[in-house]
Design a protein around this motif. Structure first.
Motif, PDB file in Angstrom:
ATOM      1  N   TYR A 286      35.964  28.836  45.883  1.00 51.06           N
ATOM      2  CA  TYR A 286      35.573  28.811  44.522  1.00 51.06           C
ATOM      3  C   TYR A 286      35.077  27.581  44.047  1.00 51.06           C
ATOM      4  N   VAL A 297      43.371  31.382  36.966  1.00 52.31           N
ATOM      5  CA  VAL A 297      42.967  32.443  36.392  1.00 52.31           C
ATOM      6  C   VAL A 297      41.248  32.409  36.426  1.00 52.31           C
ATOM      7  N   SER A 298      40.709  31.235  36.570  1.00 56.47           N
ATOM      8  CA  SER A 298      39.328  31.146  36.613  1.00 56.47           C
ATOM      9  C   SER A 298      38.772  31.449  37.937  1.00 56.47           C
ATOM     10  N   GLY A 300      40.345  33.360  40.232  1.00 58.56           N
ATOM     11  CA  GLY A 300      40.730  35.028  40.582  1.00 58.56           C
ATOM     12  C   GLY A 300      39.670  35.728  39.732  1.00 58.56           C
ATOM     13  N   ARG A 301      38.917  35.223  38.661  1.00 60.34           N
ATOM     14  CA  ARG A 301      38.147  36.221  37.772  1.00 60.34           C
ATOM     15  C   ARG A 301      36.810  35.857  38.421  1.00 60.34           C
ATOM     16  N   ARG A 304      36.584  37.812  42.012  1.00 60.50           N
ATOM     17  CA  ARG A 304      36.788  39.270  41.831  1.00 60.50           C
ATOM     18  C   ARG A 304      35.641  40.114  42.295  1.00 60.50           C
ATOM     19  N   TRP A 314      39.537  44.649  37.080  1.00 61.59           N
ATOM     20  CA  TRP A 314      40.185  43.153  36.665  1.00 61.59           C
ATOM     21  C   TRP A 314      40.932  43.751  35.302  1.00 61.59           C
ATOM     22  N   THR A 323      47.242  38.334  33.152  1.00 64.75           N
ATOM     23  CA  THR A 323      46.158  37.392  33.748  1.00 64.75           C
ATOM     24  C   THR A 323      46.499  36.752  34.907  1.00 64.75           C
ATOM     25  N   ALA A 327      45.004  37.238  38.772  1.00 65.07           N
ATOM     26  CA  ALA A 327      44.151  36.340  39.432  1.00 65.07           C
ATOM     27  C   ALA A 327      44.781  36.146  40.750  1.00 65.07           C
TER      28      ALA A 327
END
Length: 384
Positions: A286, A297-298, A300-301, A304, A314, A323, A327
Protein backbone atom coordinates in the motif's frame (compact mmCIF):
# COMPACT_ATOMS: atom_id res chain seq x y z
CA UNK A 1 9.79 -57.61 0.02
CA UNK A 2 12.87 -55.56 0.77
CA UNK A 3 13.39 -54.99 4.48
CA UNK A 4 15.57 -52.57 6.41
CA UNK A 5 18.77 -54.10 7.69
CA UNK A 6 18.09 -53.28 11.36
CA UNK A 7 15.33 -55.41 12.82
CA UNK A 8 13.53 -56.20 9.57
CA UNK A 9 11.35 -53.03 9.48
CA UNK A 10 10.75 -51.25 6.22
CA UNK A 11 12.37 -47.85 5.87
CA UNK A 12 9.71 -45.15 5.48
CA UNK A 13 10.04 -41.55 4.40
CA UNK A 14 7.60 -40.48 7.11
CA UNK A 15 9.88 -41.94 9.78
CA UNK A 16 12.87 -40.00 8.47
CA UNK A 17 10.82 -36.78 8.36
CA UNK A 18 9.50 -37.28 11.90
CA UNK A 19 13.02 -37.97 13.16
CA UNK A 20 13.93 -34.36 12.35
CA UNK A 21 11.42 -33.11 14.92
CA UNK A 22 12.89 -32.34 18.33
CA UNK A 23 11.98 -30.82 21.66
CA UNK A 24 13.07 -27.37 22.71
CA UNK A 25 16.50 -27.37 24.41
CA UNK A 26 16.12 -28.17 28.09
CA UNK A 27 12.45 -29.08 27.70
CA UNK A 28 11.06 -31.74 30.04
CA UNK A 29 7.80 -33.48 29.27
CA UNK A 30 5.46 -35.08 31.79
CA UNK A 31 3.26 -38.05 31.03
CA UNK A 32 0.20 -35.82 31.46
CA UNK A 33 1.45 -33.35 28.84
CA UNK A 34 2.37 -36.15 26.44
CA UNK A 35 -1.01 -37.80 26.95
CA UNK A 36 -2.85 -34.52 26.20
CA UNK A 37 -0.83 -34.07 22.98
CA UNK A 38 -1.58 -37.67 21.96
CA UNK A 39 -5.33 -37.20 22.48
CA UNK A 40 -5.33 -34.04 20.35
CA UNK A 41 -3.30 -35.83 17.66
CA UNK A 42 -5.75 -38.73 17.60
CA UNK A 43 -8.68 -36.30 17.21
CA UNK A 44 -6.94 -34.14 14.61
CA UNK A 45 -5.91 -37.14 12.48
CA UNK A 46 -9.17 -39.02 13.18
CA UNK A 47 -7.32 -42.20 14.11
CA UNK A 48 -9.28 -45.43 14.27
CA UNK A 49 -9.67 -47.36 17.50
CA UNK A 50 -6.70 -49.68 16.93
CA UNK A 51 -3.97 -47.07 16.29
CA UNK A 52 -5.57 -44.78 18.90
CA UNK A 53 -5.39 -47.51 21.58
CA UNK A 54 -1.81 -48.43 20.73
CA UNK A 55 -0.73 -44.77 20.83
CA UNK A 56 -2.40 -44.36 24.21
CA UNK A 57 -0.56 -47.37 25.62
CA UNK A 58 2.77 -46.19 24.21
CA UNK A 59 2.27 -42.85 25.94
CA UNK A 60 1.39 -44.63 29.19
CA UNK A 61 4.79 -46.37 29.03
CA UNK A 62 6.67 -43.05 29.09
CA UNK A 63 8.72 -42.96 32.29
CA UNK A 64 9.38 -39.17 32.30
CA UNK A 65 13.13 -39.62 31.87
CA UNK A 66 15.09 -36.45 31.27
CA UNK A 67 16.21 -37.47 27.79
CA UNK A 68 16.33 -35.52 24.55
CA UNK A 69 13.97 -38.05 22.97
CA UNK A 70 10.79 -39.58 24.40
CA UNK A 71 11.63 -43.29 24.09
CA UNK A 72 9.45 -46.24 25.09
CA UNK A 73 10.07 -49.95 24.55
CA UNK A 74 6.96 -52.07 25.29
CA UNK A 75 6.79 -55.49 23.67
CA UNK A 76 4.06 -56.58 21.31
CA UNK A 77 2.85 -59.10 23.92
CA UNK A 78 2.44 -56.31 26.47
CA UNK A 79 0.52 -54.13 24.01
CA UNK A 80 -1.68 -57.09 23.03
CA UNK A 81 -2.57 -57.71 26.67
CA UNK A 82 -3.33 -54.03 27.27
CA UNK A 83 -5.37 -53.31 24.11
CA UNK A 84 -6.94 -56.69 23.36
CA UNK A 85 -5.71 -56.45 19.76
CA UNK A 86 -4.08 -59.23 17.78
CA UNK A 87 -0.39 -59.04 16.93
CA UNK A 88 -1.27 -58.34 13.32
CA UNK A 89 -3.44 -55.40 14.42
CA UNK A 90 -0.60 -54.13 16.61
CA UNK A 91 1.79 -54.19 13.67
CA UNK A 92 -0.76 -52.42 11.47
CA UNK A 93 -1.21 -49.77 14.16
CA UNK A 94 2.56 -49.19 14.19
CA UNK A 95 2.47 -48.68 10.42
CA UNK A 96 -0.33 -46.11 10.69
CA UNK A 97 1.37 -44.21 13.51
CA UNK A 98 4.67 -44.11 11.63
CA UNK A 99 3.02 -42.97 8.38
CA UNK A 100 1.23 -40.19 10.28
CA UNK A 101 4.59 -39.06 11.71
CA UNK A 102 3.49 -39.68 15.28
CA UNK A 103 6.18 -42.15 16.28
CA UNK A 104 9.64 -43.04 15.01
CA UNK A 105 11.04 -46.57 15.36
CA UNK A 106 14.47 -46.79 16.93
CA UNK A 107 15.84 -50.18 15.92
CA UNK A 108 18.25 -52.27 17.97
CA UNK A 109 20.96 -54.54 16.52
CA UNK A 110 18.83 -57.65 17.06
CA UNK A 111 15.43 -56.08 16.32
CA UNK A 112 14.28 -56.31 19.95
CA UNK A 113 12.99 -53.49 22.14
CA UNK A 114 14.82 -52.94 25.39
CA UNK A 115 16.37 -50.34 27.66
CA UNK A 116 20.10 -49.70 28.00
CA UNK A 117 21.56 -49.26 31.49
CA UNK A 118 24.95 -48.05 32.67
CA UNK A 119 27.17 -49.80 35.22
CA UNK A 120 25.22 -48.16 38.05
CA UNK A 121 21.97 -49.59 36.77
CA UNK A 122 20.58 -46.25 35.57
CA UNK A 123 18.63 -46.04 32.31
CA UNK A 124 20.66 -44.13 29.74
CA UNK A 125 19.08 -45.13 26.42
CA UNK A 126 16.51 -47.45 24.86
CA UNK A 127 15.54 -49.16 21.64
CA UNK A 128 11.86 -49.08 20.74
CA UNK A 129 9.68 -46.16 19.66
CA UNK A 130 10.32 -42.43 19.83
CA UNK A 131 7.22 -40.40 20.80
CA UNK A 132 8.91 -37.01 20.36
CA UNK A 133 6.90 -36.11 17.19
CA UNK A 134 3.60 -36.42 19.07
CA UNK A 135 4.59 -33.67 21.49
CA UNK A 136 6.72 -31.60 19.10
CA UNK A 137 3.77 -31.20 16.71
CA UNK A 138 1.24 -30.17 19.36
CA UNK A 139 0.81 -26.79 17.61
CA UNK A 140 -0.24 -28.61 14.43
CA UNK A 141 -2.89 -30.56 16.32
CA UNK A 142 -4.36 -27.43 17.90
CA UNK A 143 -4.54 -25.62 14.55
CA UNK A 144 -6.05 -28.60 12.77
CA UNK A 145 -8.71 -29.03 15.47
CA UNK A 146 -9.71 -25.37 15.05
CA UNK A 147 -10.02 -25.87 11.30
CA UNK A 148 -12.08 -29.02 11.84
CA UNK A 149 -14.45 -27.20 14.20
CA UNK A 150 -14.89 -24.43 11.65
CA UNK A 151 -15.55 -26.96 8.89
CA UNK A 152 -18.15 -28.72 11.06
CA UNK A 153 -19.87 -25.41 11.74
CA UNK A 154 -19.94 -24.52 8.03
CA UNK A 155 -21.29 -27.99 7.19
CA UNK A 156 -23.96 -27.69 9.90
CA UNK A 157 -25.10 -24.32 8.59
CA UNK A 158 -25.24 -25.67 5.04
CA UNK A 159 -27.45 -28.57 6.13
CA UNK A 160 -29.63 -26.15 8.11
CA UNK A 161 -30.09 -24.05 4.96
CA UNK A 162 -30.92 -27.20 2.98
CA UNK A 163 -33.60 -28.07 5.54
CA UNK A 164 -35.05 -24.56 5.33
CA UNK A 165 -35.09 -24.60 1.50
CA UNK A 166 -36.61 -28.10 1.39
CA UNK A 167 -39.40 -27.20 3.80
CA UNK A 168 -40.10 -23.96 1.89
CA UNK A 169 -40.32 -25.84 -1.43
CA UNK A 170 -42.62 -28.46 0.07
CA UNK A 171 -44.79 -25.76 1.64
CA UNK A 172 -45.06 -23.96 -1.72
CA UNK A 173 -46.22 -27.20 -3.36
CA UNK A 174 -48.68 -27.82 -0.52
CA UNK A 175 -50.09 -24.31 -0.99
CA UNK A 176 -50.40 -24.91 -4.73
CA UNK A 177 -52.30 -28.14 -4.08
CA UNK A 178 -54.60 -26.44 -1.58
CA UNK A 179 -55.39 -23.22 -3.45
CA UNK A 180 -54.93 -24.30 -7.10
CA UNK A 181 -55.68 -28.05 -7.23
CA UNK A 182 -56.20 -27.99 -11.00
CA UNK A 183 -52.69 -26.68 -11.68
CA UNK A 184 -50.23 -29.30 -12.94
CA UNK A 185 -47.39 -29.55 -10.45
CA UNK A 186 -46.22 -33.10 -11.16
CA UNK A 187 -42.84 -31.99 -12.54
CA UNK A 188 -42.05 -29.96 -9.42
CA UNK A 189 -43.12 -32.79 -7.12
CA UNK A 190 -40.91 -35.25 -9.02
CA UNK A 191 -38.02 -32.81 -8.82
CA UNK A 192 -38.46 -32.46 -5.05
CA UNK A 193 -38.68 -36.23 -4.64
CA UNK A 194 -35.52 -36.83 -6.70
CA UNK A 195 -33.57 -34.12 -4.92
CA UNK A 196 -34.55 -35.52 -1.51
CA UNK A 197 -33.22 -38.91 -2.59
CA UNK A 198 -29.87 -37.35 -3.60
CA UNK A 199 -29.49 -35.18 -0.50
CA UNK A 200 -26.80 -36.65 1.81
CA UNK A 201 -27.48 -37.25 5.48
CA UNK A 202 -26.09 -34.86 8.08
CA UNK A 203 -23.54 -37.40 9.29
CA UNK A 204 -21.63 -37.20 6.02
CA UNK A 205 -18.34 -35.29 6.02
CA UNK A 206 -18.76 -33.92 2.51
CA UNK A 207 -19.65 -30.25 2.07
CA UNK A 208 -23.19 -30.15 0.57
CA UNK A 209 -22.77 -26.82 -1.22
CA UNK A 210 -23.79 -28.18 -4.64
CA UNK A 211 -26.98 -29.78 -3.34
CA UNK A 212 -27.72 -26.61 -1.35
CA UNK A 213 -27.60 -24.57 -4.56
CA UNK A 214 -30.06 -27.01 -6.16
CA UNK A 215 -32.44 -26.79 -3.21
CA UNK A 216 -32.26 -22.99 -3.22
CA UNK A 217 -33.02 -22.86 -6.93
CA UNK A 218 -35.87 -25.37 -6.58
CA UNK A 219 -37.35 -23.38 -3.70
CA UNK A 220 -37.38 -20.27 -5.86
CA UNK A 221 -39.05 -22.15 -8.73
CA UNK A 222 -41.76 -23.56 -6.45
CA UNK A 223 -42.42 -20.20 -4.80
CA UNK A 224 -42.49 -18.44 -8.16
CA UNK A 225 -44.97 -21.00 -9.41
CA UNK A 226 -47.24 -20.25 -6.46
CA UNK A 227 -46.76 -16.49 -6.94
CA UNK A 228 -47.51 -16.71 -10.66
CA UNK A 229 -50.61 -18.76 -10.03
CA UNK A 230 -51.84 -16.08 -7.61
CA UNK A 231 -51.22 -13.39 -10.22
CA UNK A 232 -53.39 -15.12 -12.77
CA UNK A 233 -50.41 -16.36 -14.76
CA UNK A 234 -48.77 -12.95 -15.03
CA UNK A 235 -45.24 -12.43 -13.85
CA UNK A 236 -45.75 -8.69 -13.15
CA UNK A 237 -42.15 -7.86 -13.90
CA UNK A 238 -40.96 -4.28 -13.61
CA UNK A 239 -39.49 -2.43 -16.57
CA UNK A 240 -35.71 -2.52 -16.54
CA UNK A 241 -33.91 0.59 -17.74
CA UNK A 242 -30.41 -0.67 -17.00
CA UNK A 243 -28.89 -2.00 -20.21
CA UNK A 244 -25.39 -2.44 -18.81
CA UNK A 245 -23.71 -5.51 -17.48
CA UNK A 246 -25.86 -7.36 -14.91
CA UNK A 247 -22.82 -7.60 -12.64
CA UNK A 248 -22.37 -3.81 -12.51
CA UNK A 249 -24.31 -1.40 -10.30
CA UNK A 250 -26.73 0.98 -12.01
CA UNK A 251 -24.77 4.09 -11.01
CA UNK A 252 -21.53 2.69 -12.48
CA UNK A 253 -19.57 3.62 -9.37
CA UNK A 254 -19.31 3.52 -5.63
CA UNK A 255 -22.20 4.62 -3.44
CA UNK A 256 -20.81 7.71 -1.76
CA UNK A 257 -22.53 7.13 1.56
CA UNK A 258 -21.02 3.65 1.78
CA UNK A 259 -17.47 4.79 1.13
CA UNK A 260 -16.97 6.50 4.46
CA UNK A 261 -16.49 4.59 7.68
CA UNK A 262 -19.83 4.81 9.42
CA UNK A 263 -19.82 5.76 13.11
CA UNK A 264 -21.84 2.63 13.88
CA UNK A 265 -19.51 0.35 11.93
CA UNK A 266 -16.92 -0.67 14.49
CA UNK A 267 -14.94 -3.86 14.52
CA UNK A 268 -14.32 -6.05 17.60
CA UNK A 269 -11.14 -5.42 19.59
CA UNK A 270 -9.49 -8.59 18.30
CA UNK A 271 -10.05 -7.42 14.69
CA UNK A 272 -7.64 -4.52 15.00
CA UNK A 273 -5.25 -2.85 12.52
CA UNK A 274 -2.39 -4.42 14.48
CA UNK A 275 -3.77 -7.93 13.90
CA UNK A 276 -4.28 -7.23 10.19
CA UNK A 277 -0.72 -5.92 9.82
CA UNK A 278 0.73 -9.00 11.55
CA UNK A 279 -1.40 -11.47 9.59
CA UNK A 280 -1.16 -9.73 6.19
CA UNK A 281 2.30 -8.30 5.41
CA UNK A 282 1.03 -7.63 1.89
CA UNK A 283 -0.18 -4.31 3.30
CA UNK A 284 3.36 -3.08 2.70
CA UNK A 285 2.38 -2.82 -0.99
CA UNK A 286 0.00 0.00 0.00
CA UNK A 287 2.95 2.30 0.67
CA UNK A 288 1.17 4.32 3.36
CA UNK A 289 1.11 3.94 7.16
CA UNK A 290 -1.85 2.01 8.54
CA UNK A 291 -2.94 3.30 11.94
CA UNK A 292 -6.72 3.07 12.16
CA UNK A 293 -9.89 1.87 10.40
CA UNK A 294 -9.81 4.73 7.90
CA UNK A 295 -6.33 3.64 6.76
CA UNK A 296 -7.55 0.04 6.47
CA UNK A 297 -10.42 1.16 4.23
CA UNK A 298 -8.09 3.24 2.06
CA UNK A 299 -5.67 0.32 1.73
CA UNK A 300 -8.47 -2.10 0.82
CA UNK A 301 -9.89 0.26 -1.78
CA UNK A 302 -6.41 0.78 -3.27
CA UNK A 303 -5.42 -2.91 -3.28
CA UNK A 304 -8.74 -4.02 -4.81
CA UNK A 305 -7.27 -3.50 -8.27
CA UNK A 306 -4.40 -5.88 -7.41
CA UNK A 307 -6.96 -8.68 -7.21
CA UNK A 308 -8.31 -7.92 -10.65
CA UNK A 309 -11.70 -7.39 -9.01
CA UNK A 310 -14.21 -5.13 -10.77
CA UNK A 311 -15.43 -1.98 -9.06
CA UNK A 312 -18.83 -3.62 -8.79
CA UNK A 313 -17.29 -6.30 -6.55
CA UNK A 314 -16.14 -3.59 -4.12
CA UNK A 315 -19.53 -1.86 -4.26
CA UNK A 316 -21.30 -5.15 -3.56
CA UNK A 317 -18.98 -5.92 -0.62
CA UNK A 318 -19.50 -2.45 0.88
CA UNK A 319 -23.25 -2.84 0.58
CA UNK A 320 -23.37 -6.38 1.98
CA UNK A 321 -20.80 -6.43 4.82
CA UNK A 322 -19.79 -2.80 5.35
CA UNK A 323 -16.80 -0.72 4.30
CA UNK A 324 -14.37 -1.94 6.96
CA UNK A 325 -14.98 -5.64 6.46
CA UNK A 326 -14.95 -5.18 2.69
CA UNK A 327 -11.46 -3.68 2.95
CA UNK A 328 -10.32 -6.47 5.28
CA UNK A 329 -11.69 -9.06 2.84
CA UNK A 330 -9.62 -7.49 0.03
CA UNK A 331 -6.44 -7.57 2.13
CA UNK A 332 -7.10 -11.12 3.35
CA UNK A 333 -7.76 -12.42 -0.18
CA UNK A 334 -4.62 -10.77 -1.55
CA UNK A 335 -2.53 -12.29 1.25
CA UNK A 336 -4.01 -15.76 0.62
CA UNK A 337 -3.17 -15.45 -3.06
CA UNK A 338 0.43 -14.32 -2.44
CA UNK A 339 1.00 -17.02 0.20
CA UNK A 340 -0.28 -19.66 -2.22
CA UNK A 341 2.02 -18.39 -4.99
CA UNK A 342 5.03 -18.49 -2.64
CA UNK A 343 4.12 -21.95 -1.38
CA UNK A 344 3.57 -23.53 -4.81
CA UNK A 345 6.59 -22.18 -6.64
CA UNK A 346 5.00 -19.24 -8.42
CA UNK A 347 1.64 -20.83 -9.23
CA UNK A 348 -1.50 -20.27 -7.16
CA UNK A 349 -4.51 -22.51 -6.82
CA UNK A 350 -6.63 -19.33 -6.72
CA UNK A 351 -7.04 -18.74 -10.45
CA UNK A 352 -9.45 -15.82 -10.13
CA UNK A 353 -8.70 -13.66 -7.05
CA UNK A 354 -11.45 -11.22 -7.98
CA UNK A 355 -14.03 -13.99 -8.07
CA UNK A 356 -12.62 -15.39 -4.84
CA UNK A 357 -13.15 -11.96 -3.24
CA UNK A 358 -16.80 -11.91 -4.36
CA UNK A 359 -17.37 -15.42 -2.98
CA UNK A 360 -15.62 -14.52 0.29
CA UNK A 361 -17.84 -11.46 0.70
CA UNK A 362 -20.99 -13.53 0.31
CA UNK A 363 -19.75 -16.18 2.76
CA UNK A 364 -18.94 -13.48 5.33
CA UNK A 365 -22.44 -12.05 4.92
CA UNK A 366 -23.99 -15.52 5.31
CA UNK A 367 -21.96 -16.11 8.48
CA UNK A 368 -20.04 -19.02 6.99
CA UNK A 369 -16.68 -17.30 7.52
CA UNK A 370 -15.53 -15.14 10.43
CA UNK A 371 -12.81 -12.77 9.25
CA UNK A 372 -11.47 -12.37 12.80
CA UNK A 373 -10.99 -16.15 13.18
CA UNK A 374 -9.36 -16.42 9.74
CA UNK A 375 -6.93 -13.57 10.47
CA UNK A 376 -6.00 -15.05 13.86
CA UNK A 377 -5.27 -18.40 12.21
CA UNK A 378 -3.24 -16.71 9.46
CA UNK A 379 -1.18 -14.80 12.02
CA UNK A 380 -0.58 -17.97 14.03
CA UNK A 381 0.66 -19.83 10.93
CA UNK A 382 2.93 -16.94 10.03
CA UNK A 383 4.42 -16.70 13.54
CA UNK A 384 4.93 -20.47 13.68
Amino acid sequence: MQLASSGGRRLRHAALAARELALEPGRTVTRKELSAAAREAAKALELRNGPRSVLSELVACWGEQEWERLLVWPSNDYLMSRTGLSERSIRYAFKVLIDQQLIVPKESPNGKRYAVKDLAGELVDAFGFDLTPVYARRGDWAERLIEMRQAREVRKRAFDEITIARRAAEEALRALAEHYPDLDRSDLEEHVKGLKARTPVRSTKAMPHAILDEWTALRMVCEQAFLKAGNGGKSCRHTYNNNGSPSEPCNKGFPKKAEAVRSTEQTPEHLSPELILEACPTLSDYGQPVRDLADIVSAGRYLRASLGAHESAWAEAVEEIGTVRAAIAVIYTLQLYEDDVAKNGGESRIKNPGGYFRALTRMVKAGKIDLAVELLAMRRRRMA
